[in-house]
Write a protein that holds these residues in place. Structure first.
Motif, PDB file in Angstrom:
ATOM      1  N   GLU A  29       0.828  -1.209   0.000  1.00 20.22           N
ATOM      2  CA  GLU A  29       0.000   0.000   0.000  1.00 20.22           C
ATOM      3  C   GLU A  29       0.862   1.258   0.000  1.00 20.22           C
ATOM      4  O   GLU A  29       0.560   2.224  -0.708  1.00 20.22           O
ATOM      5  CB  GLU A  29      -0.914   0.001   1.226  1.00 20.22           C
ATOM      6  CG  GLU A  29      -1.903   1.132   1.236  1.00 20.22           C
ATOM      7  CD  GLU A  29      -2.825   1.079   2.437  1.00 20.22           C
ATOM      8  OE1 GLU A  29      -3.335   2.156   2.813  1.00 20.22           O
ATOM      9  OE2 GLU A  29      -3.038  -0.015   2.996  1.00 20.22           O
ATOM     10  N   ARG A  33       0.891   4.214  -2.877  1.00 16.29           N
ATOM     11  CA  ARG A  33       0.523   5.598  -2.557  1.00 16.29           C
ATOM     12  C   ARG A  33       1.633   6.603  -2.877  1.00 16.29           C
ATOM     13  O   ARG A  33       1.430   7.806  -2.722  1.00 16.29           O
ATOM     14  CB  ARG A  33       0.145   5.717  -1.087  1.00 16.29           C
ATOM     15  CG  ARG A  33      -1.193   5.098  -0.774  1.00 16.29           C
ATOM     16  CD  ARG A  33      -1.457   5.180   0.710  1.00 16.29           C
ATOM     17  NE  ARG A  33      -2.696   4.503   1.041  1.00 16.29           N
ATOM     18  CZ  ARG A  33      -3.761   5.117   1.554  1.00 16.29           C
ATOM     19  NH1 ARG A  33      -3.724   6.401   1.789  1.00 16.29           N
ATOM     20  NH2 ARG A  33      -4.845   4.431   1.829  1.00 16.29           N
ATOM     21  N   THR A  34       2.798   6.127  -3.294  1.00 16.55           N
ATOM     22  CA  THR A  34       3.891   7.068  -3.560  1.00 16.55           C
ATOM     23  C   THR A  34       3.597   7.943  -4.773  1.00 16.55           C
ATOM     24  O   THR A  34       4.074   9.071  -4.854  1.00 16.55           O
ATOM     25  CB  THR A  34       5.221   6.326  -3.790  1.00 16.55           C
ATOM     26  OG1 THR A  34       5.047   5.390  -4.851  1.00 16.55           O
ATOM     27  CG2 THR A  34       5.691   5.645  -2.538  1.00 16.55           C
ATOM     28  N   TYR A  36       0.529   9.025  -8.022  1.00 17.38           N
ATOM     29  CA  TYR A  36      -0.874   8.996  -8.410  1.00 17.38           C
ATOM     30  C   TYR A  36      -1.116   7.853  -9.382  1.00 17.38           C
ATOM     31  O   TYR A  36      -0.310   7.594 -10.269  1.00 17.38           O
ATOM     32  CB  TYR A  36      -1.259  10.321  -9.072  1.00 17.38           C
ATOM     33  CG  TYR A  36      -2.676  10.331  -9.582  1.00 17.38           C
ATOM     34  CD1 TYR A  36      -3.740  10.427  -8.699  1.00 17.38           C
ATOM     35  CD2 TYR A  36      -2.948  10.237 -10.935  1.00 17.38           C
ATOM     36  CE1 TYR A  36      -5.045  10.436  -9.156  1.00 17.38           C
ATOM     37  CE2 TYR A  36      -4.250  10.242 -11.404  1.00 17.38           C
ATOM     38  CZ  TYR A  36      -5.285  10.338 -10.512  1.00 17.38           C
ATOM     39  OH  TYR A  36      -6.578  10.334 -10.974  1.00 17.38           O
ATOM     40  N   GLU A  37      -2.237   7.176  -9.194  1.00 12.81           N
ATOM     41  CA  GLU A  37      -2.615   6.086 -10.076  1.00 12.81           C
ATOM     42  C   GLU A  37      -3.896   6.483 -10.805  1.00 12.81           C
ATOM     43  O   GLU A  37      -4.904   6.793 -10.168  1.00 12.81           O
ATOM     44  CB  GLU A  37      -2.853   4.812  -9.254  1.00 12.81           C
ATOM     45  CG  GLU A  37      -3.075   3.589 -10.085  1.00 12.81           C
ATOM     46  CD  GLU A  37      -3.212   2.339  -9.237  1.00 12.81           C
ATOM     47  OE1 GLU A  37      -2.888   1.269  -9.738  1.00 12.81           O
ATOM     48  OE2 GLU A  37      -3.634   2.453  -8.078  1.00 12.81           O
ATOM     49  N   LYS A  42      -5.957   1.844 -12.215  1.00 13.23           N
ATOM     50  CA  LYS A  42      -6.419   1.234 -10.966  1.00 13.23           C
ATOM     51  C   LYS A  42      -7.434   0.125 -11.249  1.00 13.23           C
ATOM     52  O   LYS A  42      -7.348  -0.957 -10.677  1.00 13.23           O
ATOM     53  CB  LYS A  42      -7.053   2.311 -10.076  1.00 13.23           C
ATOM     54  CG  LYS A  42      -7.495   1.805  -8.729  1.00 13.23           C
ATOM     55  CD  LYS A  42      -8.050   2.921  -7.878  1.00 13.23           C
ATOM     56  CE  LYS A  42      -8.513   2.392  -6.539  1.00 13.23           C
ATOM     57  NZ  LYS A  42      -9.062   3.452  -5.694  1.00 13.23           N
TER      58      LYS A  42
END
Length: 82
Positions: A29, A33-34, A36-37, A42
């Motif tokens: 996780e 979160r490092t 933007y996806e 996604k």
């Protein structure tokens, strides 16, 4: 998340903490979160994960029903040092 430190053994407690975090998926996780996806990426990733889970479940079910051979058990060989 909580880990008890016994006999001032911080290294052992740290290993236990890392194991717990790995099991909970916290490292995965954090990596996700490092950056933007995009929503499309996604959706594709989640669909791929669902397919992988379904395949894994189907293999386990087939093994239970005897359609596939059970996985080979790993044998641990320990060498004795003098």
């Amino acid at each position: 998340m909580q880990v008890l430190v016994r006999d001032n053994n911080v290294e052992q407690a740290l290993r236990a903490l890392k194991r717990k975090m790995q099991r909970e998926g916290i490292f995965r996780e954090m990596r996700a979160r490092t950056a933007y996806e995009k929503p499309s990426v996604k959706r594709a990733r989640e669909k791929q994960e669902a397919v992988r889970r379904a395949r894994k479940l189907a293999v386990k079910r087939a093994q239970r029903e005897g359609l596939l051979p059970a996985p080979k058990k790993k044998t641990v060989t320990r060498s004795r040092s003098a």
